[in-house]
Write an enzyme that holds these catalytic residues in place. Structure first.
Site, PDB file in Angstrom:
ATOM      1  N   GLY A  49     -13.702  -0.772   4.423  1.00 21.77           N
ATOM      2  CA  GLY A  49     -14.267   0.082   3.372  1.00 21.77           C
ATOM      3  C   GLY A  49     -15.407  -0.631   2.682  1.00 21.77           C
ATOM      4  CB  VAL A  69     -24.902 -14.570   3.965  1.00 28.11           C
ATOM      5  CG1 VAL A  69     -24.851 -15.138   5.386  1.00 28.11           C
ATOM      6  CG2 VAL A  69     -23.510 -14.555   3.334  1.00 28.11           C
ATOM      7  NE  ARG A  74     -11.148   1.788   7.671  1.00 23.35           N
ATOM      8  CZ  ARG A  74     -10.946   0.989   6.612  1.00 23.35           C
ATOM      9  NH1 ARG A  74     -10.468  -0.218   6.779  1.00 23.35           N
ATOM     10  NH2 ARG A  74     -11.207   1.408   5.384  1.00 23.35           N
ATOM     11  CG  ASP A  78      -5.677  -6.684   3.796  1.00 26.09           C
ATOM     12  OD1 ASP A  78      -6.508  -5.760   3.661  1.00 26.09           O
ATOM     13  OD2 ASP A  78      -4.462  -6.486   3.882  1.00 26.09           O
ATOM     14  N   GLY A  79      -7.774  -6.525   6.262  1.00 20.98           N
ATOM     15  CA  GLY A  79      -7.812  -6.097   7.658  1.00 20.98           C
ATOM     16  C   GLY A  79      -8.936  -6.793   8.400  1.00 20.98           C
ATOM     17  CB  THR A  95     -11.670  -4.670  -0.923  1.00 24.43           C
ATOM     18  OG1 THR A  95     -10.806  -3.647  -1.436  1.00 24.43           O
ATOM     19  CG2 THR A  95     -11.069  -6.004  -1.295  1.00 24.43           C
ATOM     20  CG  ASP A 150      -8.567  -1.168  -2.595  1.00 29.84           C
ATOM     21  OD1 ASP A 150      -9.145  -0.284  -3.247  1.00 29.84           O
ATOM     22  OD2 ASP A 150      -8.309  -1.061  -1.387  1.00 29.84           O
ATOM     23  CG  ASP A 162      -5.677  -5.047  -2.189  1.00 30.82           C
ATOM     24  OD1 ASP A 162      -6.802  -5.498  -1.875  1.00 30.82           O
ATOM     25  OD2 ASP A 162      -5.134  -4.136  -1.573  1.00 30.82           O
ATOM     26  NE  ARG A 179      -8.076  23.007 -20.628  1.00 28.12           N
ATOM     27  CZ  ARG A 179      -9.220  23.558 -20.248  1.00 28.12           C
ATOM     28  NH1 ARG A 179     -10.214  22.821 -19.862  1.00 28.12           N
ATOM     29  NH2 ARG A 179      -9.359  24.865 -20.262  1.00 28.12           N
ATOM     30  N   GLY A 186      -7.634   2.653  -4.995  1.00 28.17           N
ATOM     31  CA  GLY A 186      -6.922   1.387  -5.002  1.00 28.17           C
ATOM     32  C   GLY A 186      -5.876   1.288  -3.898  1.00 28.17           C
ATOM     33  NE  ARG A 187      -7.046   0.136   0.743  1.00 28.76           N
ATOM     34  CZ  ARG A 187      -7.295  -0.844   1.589  1.00 28.76           C
ATOM     35  NH1 ARG A 187      -7.215  -0.619   2.883  1.00 28.76           N
ATOM     36  NH2 ARG A 187      -7.647  -2.038   1.166  1.00 28.76           N
ATOM     37  CD  GLU A 245      -6.371   5.678  -2.978  1.00 28.81           C
ATOM     38  OE1 GLU A 245      -6.679   6.766  -2.496  1.00 28.81           O
ATOM     39  OE2 GLU A 245      -7.022   4.650  -2.761  1.00 28.81           O
ATOM     40  CG  HIS A 277     -15.126   8.694  -0.946  1.00 35.65           C
ATOM     41  ND1 HIS A 277     -14.070   9.563  -0.761  1.00 35.65           N
ATOM     42  CD2 HIS A 277     -15.049   7.786   0.052  1.00 35.65           C
ATOM     43  CE1 HIS A 277     -13.404   9.200   0.323  1.00 35.65           C
ATOM     44  NE2 HIS A 277     -13.968   8.133   0.835  1.00 35.65           N
TER      45      HIS A 277
END
Lengths: 326, 326, 326, 326
Positions: free
Chosen positions: D14, D26, D75, D106-107, D129, D131, D133, D166, D174-175, D226, D256
């Site tokens: 992602g 870099v 991916r 991490d993937g 990422t 997230d 995490d 309301r 954040g998966r 989420e 997104h």
């Protein structure tokens, strides 16, 4: 637990975005623990002049996202005198206030320290300044917002700089601290950064600008801290102009936009955490300490040590400026 | 339909946000109609120096949201000479260019007019300037973005102004036009607006400020156009200070941030529409006209009439400033 | 001049950014003319339930830049009944209110019309809705802000869309009006726009997407109005998925972020002007009219004509979508 | 110093704002040290398909402020097979690449680890990422931007929430990590936060909402991660609706927009620093490590330990949510 029944909270010195979030946290944490919370208007001036109001939970509703400070701020001359502080003490005492939270910079902490040494009202400091130059904390409330405001402004300046291939000298705030300049300079890809904390080789800058001017490619961004070694952007601009008379030099002083605006998530978070812990400090019987964040954890520093931090900048950071802008 | 086969497009003079959207529209509309489109870099300078590149549809991908101009811009001295224009013409002719779209302000249109009178290349103008001071169009590309940038900046300044109860004099751009000052002043609730288009009663301002200062409530926002009757914000600030020596006057010059940044929806839309219609104009055999927007519809004005607009401001607007800030 | 002494102001229906600027203008213009102004909370509900407060100049300080509405809003069932309206009238009468300003959309105007026909309190409407679908005005308060919010959001989505070469279907608000979709779609370079006002050739879209998918280049942005012919973004996404099963389709529904946020300069300006003129209308003895902006000038429309505008879109605009996104 | 002559850099998984700043760092750090740098497009896919281009210093000009990633990302299924990795290796080897920097989550690190174990090309990871995490770093590139985007969006939603009194249920990304929800929830004064890392007492929430509904004051903000225990915002909304049928529940899924946008100062800085140090790591002969930031300093973690962080949230933070929203 120390018995605290009524506390006052004030914002003092230069305002910074996130002060409202800190006020909100102090008020609501106090109320949660059964403590009455009083808002003292206009910093120490309101303490001296008895401009103090009881705060309810809803007094601080819908302010976490607002810049400025609902309690207003000022610099008080009267509080610097023993008579002024005596008046301030009498006002607090009349209301039964037995604890004080001061949100501000090192000048404000100094006042708090003198006051709590003279009288029996414990004081807790919360670092609120865009300058990020307080020892005992990695961040101060407002710095992250100010630096993002500077970055957004410089991004816009870069648009027009690139359209014209021009040299811009941009001045950011920070008084005698260069953190805003260093962070915003790296983040906007500035070719040069002039800060009080590091020696600047101005001859090297002039040389590289002269070469660019010769190649008719004098597009260059210099970010200057207001308290830089050669003065602010106006002075740096004039210095360059005097050495490279053909250069088309533009000067921008970002100014007070850096003090306002809705605080970033980060500033709201540290302000909320600091406000929460400041009340807990009073309940634990602490006095004369500043609540800070060190290594992402809460950290307590005696107020007399929470002075202007005089750090040398990490060499890696200055190296990064040089290498990445190349 | 007039036969057009190759057109050039350039941005000239001061850059303004939305110029990229106009370039994109010219390029893609041209290609759609089977016309080759050439990007001329750095305004008329690139025309004289033959800095011209063929544009493809993808050359303008992902630029509609970018400030600045990918074609860069400049002011060319050489183009002001007959020799310079002859060189420019030769360069265009060598490429077979038979139409030109010039995005810029009145100075750029003047150049286009002289050029198209001397040579057989028709020119269409698109008004791109943050100053909104061109006759023949209600809006110019970049004005809406600039004025929103000014408003956001002044909102931030108001945060700190309110926190301290201070007097701020804020200078916005616009050269000798006061539109940015008028619009941003009303939108930020400024107490006073000083613009070239209207006479300012400075004594009345001084009087009201003096009264506020007496009541120790000198919180006041003055928005000044850079070409105002008393000069810019620095001059106005000094003038006030000389008359009310105790006043705590702060001056902010918003400067070049107003030229950059991602264009607003409105600027992207009018830029897209103008670019689209500029190509259609060339195809219809028009020459020496500016494409504008009047009453939300496309409108065509001879370039020699698309000069600096010298309008008096609507009295209602100035009344609104006075009444609403009260 | 008609004698008006006390007026009420309310916001009704869906809220829109800039309503606060209109409330501020009504309050301060009224006070300037010596009229008492009452704020009626929660639209017609507050009128029925007598939730009405006197407004001072400072009641509306520092709100011009705030989203939402300080008077709050709602839809009132009771006001739809004769009994409810009688109660509302009695409440206004008890306070001596002899004029009413209603800020809202066509539903709110309908209520105002019925009310002012039944009772002797003249009503002036101000168009406040993000949908921009009211006849008699070129713009409604909140549209410009909503469309800029949508554009900024879609710009962000485009970043990730381009990083992944993906197909996004983004739904914007507007109920049965496609203005937000049309404007934000052009401004973000959307390949396709689906709006209620124009027939969409879905087969053509599917065909072009299928070709892109074959070339493994299915990067495409479709902006859908919530009231589009095939439903919202979820439905359009499913439809595409059912026809091109291998497509990686992402759906985003921008939702309520489009209703909030600090209003743009444009919305603050038209809101200020409309509020100013609404009070003047009451002073001139007008009744049952809406204050609008047509061709940049104030324009008055009978409330019964200020209904949902059902316009066909300008063909040029739809052509622009097609040509520029190519 | 280890001899490195040619390195590749890619972004994978992602996308997150700030990846471009890391790529820039870099490239320019490599060039500074005399190393050739190759950009590998579309993550591991480009490595397998030999979609690799030489980068110059100017290839990364003007990207530090851009969201997304100029190298694109994806991916790759083929890279998960030994054959795919062999092809990828052959492509790198053919170019003489002897070091790889992988920017992703991490993937992506898992892929890098497998690859560098199989072949003689050392890999350095940079955590990119939204997230946040990843174990071994306090921050990941993109988190600060994503959380500020969420905060700005929720601030807007709060405007309309307050105007209508309301109940809103807002879902952030954040998966299976709740950091965005926790930070943005505290920063926007959410009454409740539902995150995977903490047990939520849903009965307590329902009880407090029911009481508010009885008092006709059901204004409440719930921020949901989420991957929360009850599902996303749609599920939580339905759950509440089933228990309090009269409640007017609105659901917003921010989606997104949280992945895009110009990165914050903080994200640009950590990305620049990580990119700089990743190249230094390769020059020092390191392999299979991730460059992170711990306690504001650079920190190196073996890639096999840079997995999803499974932390319990600090109890103080959850207490702050509860107390401050009261």
């Amino acid at each position: 637990m120390h018995k605290v029944t009524k506390i006052g909270v004030l914002t003092s010195g230069g305002d910074s975005p996130g002060m409202n979030a800190a006020v909100r946290a102090v008020v609501r944490t106090g109320i949660y623990h059964g403590i009455d919370v009083y808002g003292i208007n206009r910093g120490y001036s309101g303490m001296v002049e008895n401009d103090i109001v009881k705060m309810e939970s809803r007094s601080v509703a819908n302010i976490i996202q607002r810049g400025g400070t609902i309690l207003k701020t000022s610099r008080s001359k009267e509080f610097m005198t023993p008579e002024g502080r005596q008046k301030a003490y009498n006002n607090l005492k009349a209301l039964g206030i037995d604890g004080l939270v001061v949100i501000g910079g090192d000048g404000s902490f100094n006042g708090a320290q003198v006051f709590s040494n003279e009288f029996d009202i414990p004081c807790i400091g919360i670092p609120g300044t865009i300058d990020k130059d307080i020892a005992g904390t990695d961040f101060t409330i407002g710095f992250d917002t100010a630096v993002n405001t500077a970055v957004e402004a410089i991004d816009k300046i870069r648009d027009t700089m690139d359209a014209h291939d021009r040299l811009f000298v941009v001045e950011v705030m920070g008084r005698d601290a260069g953190y805003i300049a260093l962070h915003s300079g790296i983040a906007t890809g500035a070719e040069n950064i002039i800060v009080p904390e590091a020696k600047t080789d101005i001859e090297e800058i002039i040389k590289s600008l002269t070469e660019k001017e010769k190649r008719k490619k004098l597009v260059n961004l210099i970010v200057v801290a207001e308290g830089g070694e050669f003065g602010g952007a106006d002075e740096v601009g004039k210095l360059i102009k005097s050495r490279i008379p053909t250069a088309d030099v533009r000067v921008c002083i970002l100014g007070h936009i850096q003090r306002g605006g809705s605080p970033t998530c980060f500033d709201r978070l540290i302000a909320s955490r600091m406000g929460f812990h400041a009340v807990e400090c009073l309940m634990l019987g602490k006095n004369n300490v500043m609540v800070g964040v060190v290594n992402n954890r809460m950290h307590y520093t005696p107020l007399n040590a929470a002075v202007k931090a005089k750090e040398k900048f990490n060499k890696d950071w200055l190296k990064i400026v040089k290498i990445l802008a190349s």
